[in-house]
Design an enzyme around this catalytic site. Structure first.
Site, PDB file in Angstrom:
ATOM      1  N   LYS A  57      31.802  70.147  18.835  1.00 50.78           N
ATOM      2  CA  LYS A  57      32.781  71.899  18.411  1.00 50.78           C
ATOM      3  C   LYS A  57      31.012  72.353  17.968  1.00 50.78           C
ATOM      4  CE  LYS A  57      36.237  71.220  20.007  1.00 50.78           C
ATOM      5  NZ  LYS A  57      36.565  69.737  19.281  1.00 50.78           N
ATOM      6  N   TYR A 272      49.306  64.415  22.313  1.00 53.86           N
ATOM      7  CA  TYR A 272      47.641  64.634  21.095  1.00 53.86           C
ATOM      8  C   TYR A 272      48.033  63.764  20.067  1.00 53.86           C
ATOM      9  CZ  TYR A 272      44.928  67.282  18.713  1.00 53.86           C
ATOM     10  OH  TYR A 272      43.884  67.463  17.538  1.00 53.86           O
ATOM     11  N   TYR A 298      40.232  61.210  20.998  1.00 53.48           N
ATOM     12  CA  TYR A 298      39.654  62.336  22.150  1.00 53.48           C
ATOM     13  C   TYR A 298      39.184  61.607  23.026  1.00 53.48           C
ATOM     14  CZ  TYR A 298      40.763  66.767  19.928  1.00 53.48           C
ATOM     15  OH  TYR A 298      41.551  67.936  19.585  1.00 53.48           O
TER      16      TYR A 298
END
Ligand SMILES: *Cc1c(COP(=O)(O)O)cnc(C)c1O
Length: 339
Positions: A57, A272, A298
């Site tokens: 990010k 998720y 992830y």
């Protein structure tokens, strides 16, 4: 190759210390032994950055905070799940840049333990000085964020809302840059990567890499992403749209179609943030062989997919595979019970 200077016209705040390394995972290769099937395994260390614990990010935040500043904002409101790496890195980047930061954290994963709700990324969010709004189940993050932006405006400040994962077209520019970086490093080490493996969450990293590769003329079929959030069909549709939006923002005529992208749905499991057996094995394997950390939401799932593809022989013998390590290790502390 088209000029990567294309990115220079966008406002940017430098948060990284230059390119991240590409390293061969020779101990992982050794541990796999025969199962390796003659494939060489490399890692692009996007977990290896100095600010805020690092992670993918930070690349997006360089352009998002650039945009926030260009728009005259003094506050950033970032949206994410409770254990959002994006929120944590937004908090760190705002601290470093001198912007106020508020985080709107939604309940996206059915985990109510104290550890999940307050350790890992949430602990760091607070240490970085962000104001944390921990929403309860069913509360809508986008609505909450826009109400907060109105309140902030009425007090004479100006807020920039950073959406889930930072995956707007400008956020994705960070990964266009990464595509250029991989192409140039690959030239330096003399290895052409046949397959580049990554997770796909909000899809911005995949979209940015795809846009970058489309611009420099590298086949997009080299990229394989494992969806960890959306179903395979919706991840494919959303990532195609995002890729085209980034290409549009950069002003060229190139566009892609869904069949240009490779998105695999086999590691999503229960959804998720919900652990799978293969994710747990992958996190352990890379930890024990390389002393490296991948996160449970992830990287663990994408690595599991890559290991399965190597072991099954579906990646041709002699291929060079690059795994994009995206960071997120603080998330491990929120999954103590899983490990
Ligand atoms: C957000 C995130 C991803 C996925 O990136 P997207 O652009 O949302 O698809 C992968 N790994 C980690 C550690 C992340 O925090």
């Amino acid at each position: 190759m088209q000029n990567p200077d294309i990115l220079n016209s966008f406002p940017r705040v430098r948060l990284m210390n230059g390119p991240t390394p590409i390293q061969r995972l020779d101990r992982l290769e050794e541990l796999l032994g025969e199962e390796r099937n003659g494939v060489s395994i490399w890692a692009k260390r996007d977990d290896f950055m100095a600010l805020g614990g690092g992670g993918n990010k930070l690349r997006k935040l360089e352009f998002l905070l650039g945009q926030a500043r260009a728009e005259g904002c003094d506050t950033v409101i970032a949206i994410g799940g409770v254990q959002s790496n994006f929120a944590r890195l937004a908090a760190a980047a705002c601290a470093k840049t001198g912007l106020a930061c508020e985080l709107v954290l939604a309940q996206m994963v059915p985990r109510s333990s104290d550890i999940y709700q307050s350790n890992g990324n949430v602990l760091l969010d607070r240490l970085f000085g962000a104001r944390v709004h921990l929403l309860s189940e069913g509360q809508d993050a986008a609505t909450f964020a826009s109400n907060r932006a109105d309140e902030i405006a009425s007090s004479g400040s100006r807020a920039f809302i950073a959406v889930l994962g930072g995956s707007t077209p400008s956020g994705c520019l960070g990964y266009v840059d990464c595509a250029f970086e991989i192409a140039s490093q690959s030239g330096e080490i003399g290895i052409e990567f046949d397959r580049i493996v990554m997770p796909n969450g909000s899809g911005g990293m995949h979209a940015g890499l795809a846009a970058g590769f489309a611009i420099i003329g590298t086949a997009l079929s080299r990229l394989t992403a494992y969806t960890v959030l959306a179903s395979q069909p919706s991840a494919l549709e959303a990532t195609t749209d995002k890729t085209n939006a980034v290409l549009g923002l950069m002003g060229g005529d190139i566009r892609i179609r869904p069949h240009d992208l490779r998105i695999d749905g086999s590691e999503l499991g229960g959804g998720y943030g919900i652990p799978t057996e293969t994710m747990i094995e992958a996190v352990r394997v890379i930890g024990r062989s390389e002393g490296l950390l991948v996160d449970p939401v992830y990287g663990g799932k994408a690595l599991a997919g890559m290991l399965a593809a190597i072991r099954s022989g579906s990646i041709p013998r002699g291929s060079h595979v690059l795994f994009i390590m995206t960071g997120g290790s603080p998330g491990l502390y929120a999954y103590q019970d899983t490990f």
